[in-house]
Design an enzyme around this catalytic site. Structure first.
Site, PDB file in Angstrom:
ATOM      1  N   GLU A 106       0.800  -1.269  -0.196  1.00 46.75           N
ATOM      2  CA  GLU A 106      -0.100  -0.129   0.072  1.00 46.75           C
ATOM      3  C   GLU A 106       0.767   1.247  -0.054  1.00 46.75           C
ATOM      4  O   GLU A 106       1.896   1.367   0.735  1.00 46.75           O
ATOM      5  CB  GLU A 106      -0.931  -0.022   1.271  1.00 46.75           C
ATOM      6  CG  GLU A 106      -1.740   1.375   1.400  1.00 46.75           C
ATOM      7  CD  GLU A 106      -2.554   1.311   2.828  1.00 46.75           C
ATOM      8  OE1 GLU A 106      -3.605   1.917   2.623  1.00 46.75           O
ATOM      9  OE2 GLU A 106      -2.134   0.820   3.709  1.00 46.75           O
ATOM     10  N   LYS A 135      -9.893   2.083  -2.078  1.00 44.35           N
ATOM     11  CA  LYS A 135      -9.862   1.533  -0.750  1.00 44.35           C
ATOM     12  C   LYS A 135     -11.320   1.949   0.005  1.00 44.35           C
ATOM     13  O   LYS A 135     -11.609   3.000  -0.294  1.00 44.35           O
ATOM     14  CB  LYS A 135      -8.818   2.161  -0.036  1.00 44.35           C
ATOM     15  CG  LYS A 135      -8.665   1.729   1.429  1.00 44.35           C
ATOM     16  CD  LYS A 135      -7.378   2.263   2.247  1.00 44.35           C
ATOM     17  CE  LYS A 135      -7.266   1.565   3.498  1.00 44.35           C
ATOM     18  NZ  LYS A 135      -5.838   2.143   4.304  1.00 44.35           N
ATOM     19  N   CYS A 150      -5.233  -3.105   3.024  1.00 43.50           N
ATOM     20  CA  CYS A 150      -4.756  -2.795   4.248  1.00 43.50           C
ATOM     21  C   CYS A 150      -6.180  -2.759   5.176  1.00 43.50           C
ATOM     22  O   CYS A 150      -6.575  -3.842   5.696  1.00 43.50           O
ATOM     23  CB  CYS A 150      -3.943  -1.344   4.508  1.00 43.50           C
ATOM     24  SG  CYS A 150      -3.310  -1.145   6.193  1.00 43.50           S
TER      25      CYS A 150
END
Length: 546
Positions: A272, A349, A383
């Site tokens: 990331e 995300k 994440c």
């Protein structure tokens, strides 16, 4: 003289490239029922491609049917359409099931009368015979039921009476008559099968066809072979380092792509926000908002270079994630997936961390979907997204068997949150999860104060897999490339014959995950003010943190 004419009608197995045309067909065929999302159709095809067929007439898709294998216990239980199909994704497919369960059949109204439906039924029947299945079962619509329950003559008081009247030819129901003509027999009513089907008063009739080549009293015992469907995965644990500019940064990236390609890896995944080291080329340290603007300027060049590498090195690249300004003006954290066929996919995300939202004003994305690759569907959870089980479940419902988790964490606690959650996602979804993180720091880049990572490839915990559920892992905080082979067939075996069968044992009669179909259709105001009243998160400006 003989003239060769190209065949006008083609009936074949459905493919992912048919999804848009199938969605359009279903809307034309059933204007009184809710349409499918593209994700649901991808799931139907990905979860059991052998059971999904399309018919094309003069190049236009005019017919579609979807089916899956189920055990007798599930197929003949009382259930609703949502329960038996896994909310429309076909995710309850059971590879050892002795019955073929049909849950979608539609034909373009403009070509009815050309026996398209009969041909699709023949494909199902041929599949059942080829696999020595006991038969075919489905919940059939009764579109004349509501009207028959209101009429004075030949009135039907119950669905059971209605079926009897149709069988005795005292009432005509085109759908039920078609199924009877194709060798199916009614066997009970499924009450409240499809709440949206008002014409059938929400009910369906269970229709059954028995394979004449299989003794139903002694059905064939089906086992899933332990095949090998090997995929080689490389996860890059990348060291933060000062670079003079874009070209030097991409040389470091290309080095690891080259090494992974030398090992003939099918995938390489980067961490990331791995592009943050581009900020080290700036003469002065930038504020968080200045940094995000600068990074977003690189987006077109990063996509282009990663795609070129994927093509030239014959490897699929999961490009970590990179801050990108969207068309509406918001900044999103986006993973660019560049495949070796030249296609590029973007996965945003969904859940920004408190640090991302506070320091960088990053907003969350609105959709998550499986990505088709030459090794099957995959998913990406950036994440913090790995800590939300609903997202992984949606990806697996769509057919993903590998979920890549690029992460950026500043402490062991943050890393372990991502690690433990990714391991849980692998277990509960019986899939592989692959983690890739940054290590080191850059003193002149305010958003890379400290980093902690131990990249790894995780598996479900059962006999076919590694003892501790770890296919491979890197040493903590050391730049390296970790490579491992995983067998996708082991996942299929575990889902059908494993010690536990998490996907098959879900209680669809008690709970469901429903993705809001309106999300992404409501425009967001450009230039929305940041909430200055929010308190600053603890710790450094690091945008990750798991």
């Amino acid at each position: 003289m003989t003239t060769n004419t190209k065949a006008r009608l083609e009936v074949r197995q459905a493919k992912a490239s048919d999804v848009r045309a199938i969605a359009d067909l279903v809307r034309r065929a059933y204007d009184d029922l809710p349409p499918y999302t593209h994700g649901e159709l991808r799931g139907q095809i990905n979860n059991y491609p052998e059971g999904c067929f399309v018919a094309k007439l003069d190049g236009k898709l005019v017919g579609y049917c979807a089916s899956m294998r189920l055990s007798k216990r599930v197929a003949f239980s009382d259930h609703s359409w949502d329960e038996v199909t896994g909310n429309g994704f076909g995710s309850r497919h059971y590879p050892k099931g002795e019955w073929l369960y049909g849950y979608e059949m539609c034909v373009d109204p403009k070509v009815r009368g050309t026996r398209i439906g009969r041909r699709l039924y023949e494909e199902r029947r041929a599949l059942a015979e080829r696999l020595d299945l006991t038969g075919i079962v489905f919940g059939g619509r009764m579109p004349g039921l509501a009207k028959a329950m209101r009429r004075k003559n030949n009135r039907a008081e119950t669905p059971e009476e209605y079926v009897d009247l149709v069988v005795d030819n005292r009432i005509h129901d085109p759908v039920l008559r078609f199924q009877l003509a194709n060798g199916f027999e009614p066997q009970g009513i499924l009450r409240k099968y499809l709440p949206e089907d008002r014409q059938s008063r929400t009910h369906a009739v269970r229709m059954v066809w028995r394979n004449p080549y299989v003794d139903s009293d002694q059905p064939t015992a089906h086992r899933l072979p332990r095949d090998v469907e090997s995929v080689r995965i490389a996860t890059c644990q990348l060291q933060a380092r000062a670079v003079s500019g874009f070209d030097e940064f991409m040389k470091h990236v290309e080095y690891f792509v080259d090494v992974a390609a030398d090992y003939e890896a099918d995938f390489i995944v980067f961490p990331e926000l791995f592009t943050l080291m581009l900020l080290s080329a700036e003469e002065e340290e930038l504020t968080p908002l200045e940094a995000i603007e600068k990074l977003s300027d690189y987006t077109p060049r990063i996509r282009k270079r990663l795609s070129e590498m994927a093509l030239s090195y014959n490897i699929n690249i999961i490009g970590g994630s990179h801050p990108t300004r969207m068309d509406d003006g918001d900044i999103h954290n986006v993973a660019y997936v560049c495949l070796r066929d030249g296609s590029i996919y973007a996965q945003e995300k969904i859940h920004p961390t408190p640090n991302e939202a506070y320091w960088w004003n990053i907003k969350g994305g609105d959709s998550i979907d499986a990505i088709p690759t030459d090794c099957g569907p995959i998913g990406v959870l950036i994440c913090y997204d790995s800590e939300f089980p609903e997202l992984a479940r949606r990806l697996v419902d769509e057919g993903a068997r590998i979920i890549f988790v690029p992460f950026c964490t500043d402490s062991r606690q943050g890393y372990m949150r991502v690690r433990y959650c990714a391991q849980a996602r692998a277990i509960e979804n019986q899939c592989y999860t692959v983690l890739s993180g940054n290590v080191g720091n850059l003193p002149n880049v305010g958003n890379m104060d400290i980093q902690y990572a131990q990249s790894c490839i995780l598996t479900p915990c059962d006999f076919p897999f590694a003892r501790d559920g770890i296919a491979a892992e890197a040493t903590e905080n050391v730049e390296t490339l970790t490579i491992s082979d995983v067998n996708l067939s082991d996942l299929s075996w575990a889902r059908a014959e494993g010690t536990v069968q998490n996907l098959a044992d879900r209680r669809f009669d008690l709970y469901r995950i429903e993705w809001d179909k309106r999300v992404g259709n409501v425009p967001t105001r450009v230039g929305e003010d940041h909430d200055s009243a929010a308190s600053a998160p603890k710790g450094p400006h690091t945008p990750g943190g798991g």
